[in-house]
Design an enzyme around this catalytic site. Structure first.
Site, PDB file in Angstrom:
ATOM      1  CD1 TRP A   7      28.661   3.401   5.300  1.00  0.00           C
ATOM      2  CD2 TRP A   7      28.650   2.923   7.478  1.00  0.00           C
ATOM      3  NE1 TRP A   7      27.360   3.507   5.728  1.00  0.00           N
ATOM      4  CE2 TRP A   7      27.328   3.211   7.064  1.00  0.00           C
ATOM      5  CE3 TRP A   7      28.873   2.597   8.819  1.00  0.00           C
ATOM      6  CZ2 TRP A   7      26.239   3.192   7.944  1.00  0.00           C
ATOM      7  CZ3 TRP A   7      27.799   2.561   9.697  1.00  0.00           C
ATOM      8  CH2 TRP A   7      26.496   2.862   9.272  1.00  0.00           C
ATOM      9  CB  ILE A   8      32.969  -1.323   9.495  1.00  0.00           C
ATOM     10  CG1 ILE A   8      32.489  -2.287   8.412  1.00  0.00           C
ATOM     11  CG2 ILE A   8      32.957  -2.031  10.847  1.00  0.00           C
ATOM     12  CD1 ILE A   8      33.375  -3.485   8.214  1.00  0.00           C
TER      13      ILE A   8
ATOM     14  CE  LYS B  61      29.806  -5.622   6.101  1.00  0.00           C
ATOM     15  NZ  LYS B  61      30.175  -7.045   6.004  1.00  0.00           N
TER      16      LYS B  61
ATOM     17  CG  ASP C 291      35.866 -13.286  -0.353  1.00  0.00           C
ATOM     18  OD1 ASP C 291      36.889 -13.764  -0.879  1.00  0.00           O
ATOM     19  OD2 ASP C 291      35.732 -12.079  -0.096  1.00  0.00           O
TER      20      ASP C 291
END
Length: 479
Positions: A1-2, A18, A123
């Site tokens: 979650w942020i 975060k 990534d």
């Protein structure tokens, strides 16, 4: 979650919190701990900063959960920027190629910093970078891992991740692959990049940005080569070539040259074949006077006798023109780099004797001798020495370049074109291979191709004066 939050402990600054949604996921927990550790030890202008790590009591579970307090980066992600651009019919309008190249250069600087710390990003994609004012920042370090880590879970994204990662794991080469895939996604409507073209690029003839900017296409091809060993050797090397491509694109678009010194090649050695032959009827005086008066800036009427444009063009002296091409810089890591720098002999014959004094000739010393032999007419000896170098390391780009020069000198124009084309594939941001290919196309009678290469070189860097004369020759020959 942020979450976006205000840090009451430090001047009410905006920060990002975060945390982990599923604290029971062991792989995710390990990645979160790694991200915290990596962020704490990395400080770079293009990577989001970590301020703190805080634990709080989860009222529902009674456990202590941790979250990262990170720098708040204003702006939009590359994904948001790309998706916001739409054509009148609603299709995505690709970013200008020069804007995407600028993003790529900044991303490579960040990745290069990570690589210097033995870290892999793994990534990179349009979701994980934000443009804030005039800067690009990587915002998600959750997939970062050490280069020697063979145990942690590997995170990546289909369509961006290199095909070999599933079997051999991530590497510097696979990081560079993700940057090239991101550039592709940004610069054209890349339908099927997660399935049909998950590990390939579409036919360049069907993509406007590819056939309009061949150097950009070649850069993507090398960076996404199926063989990781054939991709760029480092983020710095790829950034240098991407910068060269950017200079070329901007020069073509603006009509204003963007020259820069090459880290691989020196300048052209001389300008050759600048004269015109007299007309077939032998009227030398008329043509000679015309040249002389034109140089003084006096308007001259057209000659009374009809002249064939092709008959005015001086045929290219291939050996002379080939030996006037830029010469690769001596690699500083070569054992004989100091010896070569100290050579004062300038005449090729004297140079051959001086090079014979080298106790244990290195690749650079042997290549210098090959060139000296070509300049003195010792072609057979030069080709024999070049063949020995090719047998030892056929993929050494310096050897391939000298093979192209030797082929032009000895009249193997097709072989020269193949060699220089391979150098263009390897270093799409460099001027020298394009100048060489222009010369090859000219002597092969491919005037359209020659004009395209000469114009590209002259538009980007007018320091290569022979490109202007080459363009003049082929345009005269074409009428």
């Amino acid at each position: 979650w942020i979450y976006l939050a205000v840090d009451r402990a430090v001047a009410d600054r905006w920060v990002v919190l975060k945390g982990l949604l599923d604290t029971g996921d062991q792989d995710a927990m390990a990645a979160a701990i790694s991200e915290r550790r990596f962020l704490a030890e990395i400080e770079h202008a293009n990577i989001v900063r970590i301020y703190n790590f805080v634990e709080h009591l989860d009222q529902r579970t009674g456990s202590l959960d941790g979250y990262i307090v990170m720098e708040y980066v204003g702006g939009r992600s590359l994904k948001e920027i790309a998706n916001a651009r739409r054509t009148p019919v609603g299709r995505r309008d690709p970013l200008p190629v020069e804007q995407a190249c600028a993003y790529g250069i900044e991303a490579l600087e960040a990745l290069g910093h990570l690589h210097s710390r033995n870290l892999l990003y793994c990534d990179f994609k349009v979701d994980n970078a934000i443009q804030t004012e005039d800067q690009l920042k990587l915002i998600d370090m959750g997939a970062v891992r050490r280069t020697d880590d063979d145990e942690s879970a590997i995170y990546g994204t289909v369509g961006y991740q290199a095909p070999e990662v599933a079997e051999v794991g991530p590497s510097v080469a696979s990081d560079l692959y993700t940057v090239a895939r991101t550039l592709a996604v940004l610069t054209f409507d890349f339908q099927g990049y997660t399935n049909v073209y998950a590990d390939s690029l579409p036919d360049p003839d069907t993509i406007e940005v590819f056939w309009r900017y061949e150097s950009f296409y070649r850069l993507l091809v090398r960076a996404t080569d199926p063989d990781p060993a054939r991709r760029f050797a480092s983020a710095q090397e790829m950034a240098e070539q991407l910068t060269g491509v950017l200079r070329e694109v901007v020069s073509l678009q603006s009509g204003q040259a963007r020259p820069a010194l090459s880290t691989l090649f020196g300048p052209e050695l001389r300008v050759t074949d600048t004269e015109l032959f007299p007309p077939p009827d032998g009227d030398v005086s008329r043509l000679g006077a015309r040249r002389a008066r034109t140089r003084k800036g006096v308007p001259v009427p057209a000659p009374a006798l009809p002249l064939s444009p092709a008959s005015l063009v001086r045929p290219v002296d291939c050996p002379t023109a080939a030996l006037a091409l830029p010469v690769p810089h001596v690699q500083p890591t070569d054992p004989d780099a100091g010896f070569l720098a100290g050579l004062l002999a300038s005449a090729p014959g004297e140079l051959i004797h001086a090079l014979a004094a080298a106790p244990d000739p290195s690749t650079e010393t042997r290549l210098r001798a090959v060139r000296a032999r070509l300049e003195t007419g010792g072609w057979a000896t030069a080709l024999e020495a070049l063949g020995a170098l090719e047998a030892e390391d056929p993929d050494d780009w310096r050897v391939v370049w000298h093979r192209g020069v030797a082929a032009l000198v000895t009249g193997d124009h097709e072989g020269a074109a193949l060699a220089f084309d391979a150098i263009y594939d390897a270093f799409p941001g460099e001027i020298a291979p394009k100048l060489a290919l222009g010369l090859c196309a000219e002597v092969l009678g491919q005037l359209d191709n020659a004009a395209e290469y000469y114009r590209l070189v002259w538009s980007t860097d007018p320091g290569y004066v022979s490109a202007a004369f080459g363009l003049a020759r082929v345009q005269l020959a074409a009428g």
